[in-house]
Design a protein around this motif. Sequence first.
Motif, PDB file in Angstrom:
ATOM      1  N   ARG A 389      32.630  52.314  45.731  1.00  0.00           N
ATOM      2  CA  ARG A 389      32.159  51.864  44.424  1.00  0.00           C
ATOM      3  C   ARG A 389      30.794  51.500  44.563  1.00  0.00           C
ATOM      4  O   ARG A 389      30.354  51.356  45.616  1.00  0.00           O
ATOM      5  CB  ARG A 389      33.249  50.658  44.315  1.00  0.00           C
ATOM      6  CG  ARG A 389      33.114  50.132  42.796  1.00  0.00           C
ATOM      7  CD  ARG A 389      34.304  49.074  42.599  1.00  0.00           C
ATOM      8  NE  ARG A 389      33.871  47.886  43.413  1.00  0.00           N
ATOM      9  CZ  ARG A 389      34.641  46.667  43.265  1.00  0.00           C
ATOM     10  NH1 ARG A 389      35.964  46.890  42.577  1.00  0.00           N
ATOM     11  NH2 ARG A 389      34.463  45.766  44.012  1.00  0.00           N
ATOM     12  N   ASP A 391      29.207  48.760  44.701  1.00  0.00           N
ATOM     13  CA  ASP A 391      28.702  47.561  45.769  1.00  0.00           C
ATOM     14  C   ASP A 391      28.850  48.140  46.837  1.00  0.00           C
ATOM     15  O   ASP A 391      28.662  47.175  48.003  1.00  0.00           O
ATOM     16  CB  ASP A 391      29.799  46.466  45.288  1.00  0.00           C
ATOM     17  CG  ASP A 391      31.211  46.615  45.705  1.00  0.00           C
ATOM     18  OD1 ASP A 391      31.704  47.473  46.105  1.00  0.00           O
ATOM     19  OD2 ASP A 391      31.997  45.877  44.678  1.00  0.00           O
ATOM     20  N   SER A 392      29.248  49.469  47.428  1.00  0.00           N
ATOM     21  CA  SER A 392      29.257  49.785  48.762  1.00  0.00           C
ATOM     22  C   SER A 392      30.190  49.243  49.680  1.00  0.00           C
ATOM     23  O   SER A 392      30.271  49.089  50.989  1.00  0.00           O
ATOM     24  CB  SER A 392      28.000  49.777  49.295  1.00  0.00           C
ATOM     25  OG  SER A 392      27.107  50.601  48.853  1.00  0.00           O
ATOM     26  N   VAL A 393      31.168  48.499  49.134  1.00  0.00           N
ATOM     27  CA  VAL A 393      32.188  47.880  49.821  1.00  0.00           C
ATOM     28  C   VAL A 393      33.694  48.142  49.438  1.00  0.00           C
ATOM     29  O   VAL A 393      34.382  48.673  50.326  1.00  0.00           O
ATOM     30  CB  VAL A 393      32.391  46.255  49.520  1.00  0.00           C
ATOM     31  CG1 VAL A 393      33.422  45.566  50.124  1.00  0.00           C
ATOM     32  CG2 VAL A 393      30.942  45.617  50.036  1.00  0.00           C
TER      33      VAL A 393
ATOM     34  N   ASN B 125      37.707  46.796  52.316  1.00  0.00           N
ATOM     35  CA  ASN B 125      36.991  47.929  52.716  1.00  0.00           C
ATOM     36  C   ASN B 125      37.767  48.748  53.760  1.00  0.00           C
ATOM     37  O   ASN B 125      37.177  49.417  54.418  1.00  0.00           O
ATOM     38  CB  ASN B 125      35.433  47.073  53.373  1.00  0.00           C
ATOM     39  CG  ASN B 125      34.586  48.100  53.760  1.00  0.00           C
ATOM     40  OD1 ASN B 125      34.378  48.050  55.163  1.00  0.00           O
ATOM     41  ND2 ASN B 125      33.864  49.207  53.028  1.00  0.00           N
ATOM     42  N   GLN B 128      37.202  52.439  54.088  1.00  0.00           N
ATOM     43  CA  GLN B 128      36.049  52.763  54.442  1.00  0.00           C
ATOM     44  C   GLN B 128      36.237  52.742  56.221  1.00  0.00           C
ATOM     45  O   GLN B 128      35.821  53.734  56.916  1.00  0.00           O
ATOM     46  CB  GLN B 128      34.922  52.107  54.062  1.00  0.00           C
ATOM     47  CG  GLN B 128      33.681  52.730  54.933  1.00  0.00           C
ATOM     48  CD  GLN B 128      32.326  52.196  53.963  1.00  0.00           C
ATOM     49  OE1 GLN B 128      32.414  51.383  52.826  1.00  0.00           O
ATOM     50  NE2 GLN B 128      31.167  52.228  54.731  1.00  0.00           N
ATOM     51  N   MET B 332      26.084  39.273  52.627  1.00  0.00           N
ATOM     52  CA  MET B 332      26.963  39.421  51.241  1.00  0.00           C
ATOM     53  C   MET B 332      28.060  38.900  51.042  1.00  0.00           C
ATOM     54  O   MET B 332      28.727  38.273  52.094  1.00  0.00           O
ATOM     55  CB  MET B 332      27.395  41.100  51.513  1.00  0.00           C
ATOM     56  CG  MET B 332      26.459  42.169  50.934  1.00  0.00           C
ATOM     57  SD  MET B 332      27.327  43.963  51.164  1.00  0.00           S
ATOM     58  CE  MET B 332      28.011  43.846  49.469  1.00  0.00           C
TER      59      MET B 332
END
Lengths: 420, 552
Positions: A389, A391-393, B125, B128, B332
Amino acid sequence: MQFEHVTCPHCGILCDDLTIEVNESSLKPLNVDHPHCIRGFTQSSFDSVKLPSAKVDGKNVSLDEAINKAVGVLQSSSQPLINGLIADVQACRKAIALTDKIGGVVDHANGKYMRANIAVMQRMGKVKTTLAEVRNRADHVIIFGAEVLDRFPRFLDRILSPEKSLGTENTTNKTITIIDSQAQQDVSKSFDQTNINYLRLDMPNLESIIQVLQSTIQSPDKVDEAESNITKTIKSVYTKIFDSQYTTIVWNTGLLNTDTAEQTVQAITLSIKELMKEIRCVGLPLGGSKGEITANQVATWQTGIPLPVAFMSGTPVHDPVLYDGSTMLENNEADSLLWLSTYSADDVPPETTIPTIVIGHPNMGISKQTTVFIPVGVPGIDNRGLACRTDSVATLPLQKIRNSDLPVASDVLNKINEML
Amino acid sequence: MAIKLTGGEIYDPAHQVDGKQQDLYIVDGKVLHELPDNEKITETHDLNGCIVMAGAIDLHTHIGGGKVNIARTMMLEDEHAHPHHGSHICRSGNGHVVPSTFSTGYRYAEMGYTACFEPAVLPVNARQAHMEMADTPMVDKGGYVLLGNDDFLLSMMQKNVSQSAINDYVAWILDASQCIGIKVVNAGGVHAFKYNQRRLDVDESGPAGITPRDIITKLSRAVHELGVPHPLHVHASNLGIPGNFKSTLATMTAADGLPIHLTHIQFHSYGTEGDYKFSSAACEIAEAINSQPNVTADVGQIMFGQTITTSGDTMMQYFGHEHAHPKKWTVMDIECEMGCGVIPFKYRDKSFVNALQWAIGLEIFLQVNDPWRVFLTTDHPNGAPFTSYPHLIKLLMNRSFRNDAFNIIHKDAQKMSNLVSMDREYSLYEIAIMTRAASAKILGLTSQGHLGQGASANITVYRKQDDVEQMFAKPTLVFKNGTLIVKDGAVIKTVKGITHVVKPEYDMGVEKSLTKYFDDYQTISLPNFKISTDEMIECIGNEVEVHPCTPK
């Protein structure tokens, strides 16, 4: 047949609440009304009886023949460019593996829009947030450019206008400050929500406004005797940031001047870092509408560096000036092109005279000059996929919702790779 | 088809084997002590003059997930300064401090490691993290999923729900994220930071009205009652703050005597004595570990040089950002679950604080009596890259080498450390415990970390050398599930490795309240949040092995 919780990869928000009706090979979203979201799926409908065939030099061939020809093109090339990468994680993995093997350059079609955010991250880092934090924690959102809301059609409804939030009344009914310059069309009448504060400032572009905001944040006490309306307005935004608990600043590098986008993102980042000394303020760059966040994440973990990546020296090298995909094509610095584009029929390869292999969306119109065209399944429709997505999360699964005989892009790339 | 390993000195602490010369056989990927009648030896390795151990297991190394990619992006110079050429079997890559995934797998295997565990998997996450680990070849993987700053758990605790309801949620998150353990990072502190709170002590209430102690108590009990083999993996409050040893001691007691693992405890063992108001509390911490058998720890040793710190602890990373080298930092907030902070650091032996941090780590290693309860880590890459393990082993095994190194650090730091007075030298047997046998035991990996009959044939063979750093840096042979993957310190065959997970039983009714929570507040739907085992295999690319849990 209806499928629920379908993820839409047609903008970086990756909404996953779509219900799609699949009738043989035609697709219809049932619960979204924005034309962009609807077209994202309807354009992938096709007549299953007339499945597009693989082609070599415009003539229909078998998949194996097309793969053989693609292998030949890449083998006889001394500097191939692997571009597009409008694809899921699985296909990006294989595209990067292939580039590693043949010693070419790999970049994303939207590469130039990624550079500014990456360069600033490399040089100074970031203060960022994610969509659920914005939805629940933010009580104030500043958006640079109303067009952001067109580019990310459901951002306003899904993220910024929640029915409920984990916070207070102020996080449910966020104050939304949208800032445009004179360069943008006046869209003040588009917003009827009372919590939206639309500001169109008499300045030439967003970059200038961002610079004024940065100056105000860095020297808030500087008294300007002849204070202009612009300064007063920006100061009111500054005051609102301090009156809020969690301000989120939203931008899209696609709306910034590419030549100066890096300085502009830097100005935003420095502003946020200055504010962080006392209060909470975070950034949310929006992007990824053609899967560039996905492609860049895969490249970064597989090679240690972001896109573009060149493998000519035998090890991966990142140089956004030397190896920008579109610039290489313009300057005739590549002698073959492999264009990977699986989400949309619209994302056709750039015009070029060099031998071109297209691993693409089945409904893509291909010019007769294309050496090899291999139509593949659409991730999230014809095959399962994975996507990252904006937000790279958050990473989301893309469902298989249609049975088709189209090959899977990652399998095609893998086969080419094995034959090289 | 059997492989015979003959003449090697076996170090297998799980079976109290301490350097005994013994032949081993590998059949179908398993270790056997006798050759079955129907098997023929097809390959023999003469291991006279060699040391044989099980493959090493790193139980705390940041190798996958968004924060690692942020670190890679921020360390471009390091990536380019350490290029890795590919070969007909290996992918090319980059990086020393945070290598690319393929390079990470190759380097670990070349050091004789056969399994690595990512200790900070964010639920949102997790896909990933698993994708990155799927692209990390050679070694088995696993992850600890983060809880304790998530709004869902905090709201459950606000409502004072039963322990069994919390247990169900903990089990569900393990299942949904395909992980093997639960980690908590600065319990409640990362959540508090989102409300601009800059510090949170163990018995202080955060914005949700919950104390870190409450969170640790509930989660350690949940992990225990569900029978998850790995204890609650805890990154304690106040990381890096002088005087934080008190909150570390308080965190240990928050587990109420149940198993608790304190991670990178070096960063949590600081006092406030002396002119610099920064001192070693290694003695107090080691004593607390020694006297509380429910407590285990990994050290998180620092090494001098450039690295980058990647942590879920936004609160303390922001606190430390002014020490960044080079001067850049990322923080973050993440998805009502957690956060992350990524800050490059250069530890210098001539810096008082860094020098003392180095000494404190070693003091802990040398003062914890039981090698089954202290683990060899650098919290890669936070204290140092994992490739520094052989050097660290030498510091532990060789007192004169250690004292020579001590003599060149900051003079005032030398005055504040009693390291030279410690004459302990770790034995090979103890190193085998802390890098293999104990790691497997504390993770519940019954077929790993040992060389008993039927064990997975993950075997590392070192040629004996006077210099143990050289010896541990370059094993002569490494077998992964019976396949010879490394010879003379170089990869000769690539394998994928699998992912170790646990799936404790839970009441599916927990999904009712979770579905409502996801529908009301989250930006992903619950069905898409969960990672199924077939998605792990078909899409992410990881085979999964489920390890049993024994509910208490």
